[in-house]
Design an enzyme around this catalytic site. Structure first.
Site, short mmCIF file in Angstrom:
data_model
loop_
_atom_site.label_atom_id
_atom_site.label_comp_id
_atom_site.label_asym_id
_atom_site.label_seq_id
_atom_site.Cartn_x
_atom_site.Cartn_y
_atom_site.Cartn_z
N HIS A 115 2.04 -8.59 14.46
CA HIS A 115 2.97 -8.09 13.44
C HIS A 115 2.80 -6.61 13.15
O HIS A 115 3.64 -6.00 12.50
CB HIS A 115 2.79 -8.89 12.14
N ASP B 149 3.99 1.74 10.40
CA ASP B 149 4.30 0.39 9.92
C ASP B 149 4.81 -0.42 11.11
O ASP B 149 5.64 0.07 11.87
CB ASP B 149 5.42 0.48 8.86
#
Ligand code: F6P
Length: 483
Positions: free
Chosen positions: A174, A388
């Site tokens: 992720h 991110d």
């Protein structure tokens, strides 16, 4: 009232056709008035996307249940079999706060904070990964599919393959995967790469993460790479297992956000938020976990300079910053909290009036209804992450803006920038550039805002988290991607 776990028999060992393995189980504990503990499904897209697959395929979820030093039996909740993995307080410190969040997290996020390398942390990471692998191996039926999630569990594919060669194993990362020049610092780089390569399919958020991983696989374990295929060699140098590595950008539960954004009580709440802030012309919004990767200090610096030089005034604009508490046992997170507290205090001390505030700073988590009301209230959404994996807040903001109004300022270092190409993209390190982009967003002409929002909404609406999980699982099943 939390839903109680149902009376359905607990999952039988070796009976699950589909297993998800993640650090945390997708449930939070809730205590009711009679102090009888129950469980509530955690918010978030991953569980929403996978719950139907769980229900239709005799699925089970393996993960930690959130309390240290507590051993729980498997249980059933809302059509999911849940298999808790116990972690001691020491393991949480060494495996979770230590290796996962003070070694891998900063290393994988471009060393924004310095990663620490400790052998005791690595030992705990190996031990805990082995425990997760054993729990999955024990639950899986013959030939089952197992989907391992995220950086806390990168050794599980290999450990599981050794225990159960019959399984089909997928892994999804992720968070970003760093370039080999940075990954090289990790003393256990070979073990991590080999741990992953025993999966059949390894998914990443961005094409660049996938390319970074493949370069590391070639460099550190001599894997043969012909993207998307990557082949390990055995100890004698003979070709062994073949894995595939490819990008699968994660998304959100679009239908849920859209439904909430259309609900009269949520719309009324958005109005109320605006009024409570004194009806400023522009509401700017930041929503993040309080994490040094999110660029919150860069955002506050840019906003503070705009107030100092008079480009913005507190009568015209208000910034709402939601920063949900996160990983508070880790030193770098405690230091960040102090820094953000200090910056917000100084800004408000200097610029607040009796009626108006510069920054409404909320160090809490909120239910999704309140988040959607905030998205509806905000004219400008600020996503200024320094790095991110994806950033789902950016996607949620877009999904909520059915009126095609509002502007998204989005860091080019967030994975979401690959999909939301019509956002106002920024390099958050460039404070002058960030200030200029914030002002561009504040004054964005309605027609341009609508054109950008429409393009972004088209992307989001056709690429929700359901599609993401189907895409990953069908590629894992069939061995090739169905376009
Ligand atoms: O982005 C990685 C991630 O592990 C998410 O899955 C999770 O929502 C977030 O970081 C916070 O994780 P935790 O509180 O478990 O450390």
């Amino acid at each position: 009232m939390p839903k109680k776990s149902s009376a359905k028999p607990v999952p039988q060992p070796g009976s699950s056709d589909f297993i998800v393995v993640s650090n945390r189980l997708p449930v939070d504990r809730v205590s009711s008035e009679d102090s009888d503990a129950g469980w509530r499904r955690s918010p978030g897209g991953l569980v929403t996307a996978l719950a139907p697959v769980m229900a239709s395929r005799d699925g089970a979820w393996v993960g930690w249940h959130g309390a240290p030093d507590e051993v729980l039996e498997p249980f059933h909740h809302e059509n999911m079999d849940l298999i808790p993995v116990a972690l001691s307080a020491d393991e949480l410190e060494l495996y979770y706060e230590g290796f996962s969040n003070s070694t891998l997290w900063p290393l994988y996020h471009d060393v924004i904070a310095p990663p620490e390398f400790h052998r005791t942390w690595w030992d705990a990471y190996r031990t805990v990964n082995q425990r997760f692998a054993e729990a999955a191996a024990g639950a899986a039926a013959q030939g089952a599919t197992v989907w391992v999630q995220d950086y806390q569990l990168q050794l599980v594919p290999r450990l599981l393959r050794r225990l159960r060669p019959d399984l089909r194993i997928g892994f999804f990362n992720h968070i970003p995967f760093p370039p080999p020049e940075i990954f090289a610092q990790l003393p256990w780089r070979r073990e991590i790469i080999s741990g992953l390569l025993d999966a059949d399919l390894i998914g990443f958020q961005r094409a660049s993460d996938t390319a970074n991983f493949l370069r590391s696989a070639r460099r550190f374990v001599g894997a043969g790479v012909k993207a998307p295929r990557v082949q390990l060699k055995d100890d004698d140098g003979n070709p062994a297992h073949i894995a595939q590595a490819a990008p699968f950008p994660i998304s959100i539960d679009v239908a849920q956000i859209q439904e909430l954004a259309a609900r009269p009580d949520v719309i009324a709440r958005a109005k109320q938020i605006r009024e409570d802030l004194g009806n400023p012309k522009t509401i700017l919004l930041g929503v993040d976990r309080l994490d040094y990767t999110k660029g919150i200090t860069h955002r506050l610096k840019a906003y503070g300079e705009l107030l100092t030089d008079g480009t913005l005034t507190v009568e015209d604009a208000a910034l709402i910053q939601v920063a949900s508490p996160s990983r508070e046992g880790v030193e770098s997170y405690r230091l960040l909290r102090d820094e953000v507290d200090g910056m917000v205090g100084r800004l408000n001390g200097q610029f607040d009036t009796i009626q108006n505030t510069a920054v409404r700073y909320l160090h809490h988590s909120y239910p999704v209804e309140e988040m959607v009301a905030l998205y509806l209230a905000a004219d400008v959404m600020l996503v200024t992450a320094l790095r991110d994996g994806m950033n789902l807040v950016a996607k949620e903001y877009v999904a909520a803006r059915a009126s095609n109004t509002g502007a998204l300022v989005l860091s080019e270092f967030a994975g979401a920038a690959d999909q939301l190409k019509s956002a106002l993209l920024v390099n958050p390190h460039d404070i002058d550039g960030l200030k200029a982009t914030i002002m561009r967003a504040v004054h964005l002409p309605r027609t341009e805002a609508a054109r950008r929002m429409r393009a972004m909404r088209r992307q989001i609406v056709t690429h929700d988290v359901q599609r993401w999980s189907e895409d990953f699982l069908s590629t894992l099943q069939n061995g090739t991607r169905q376009e």
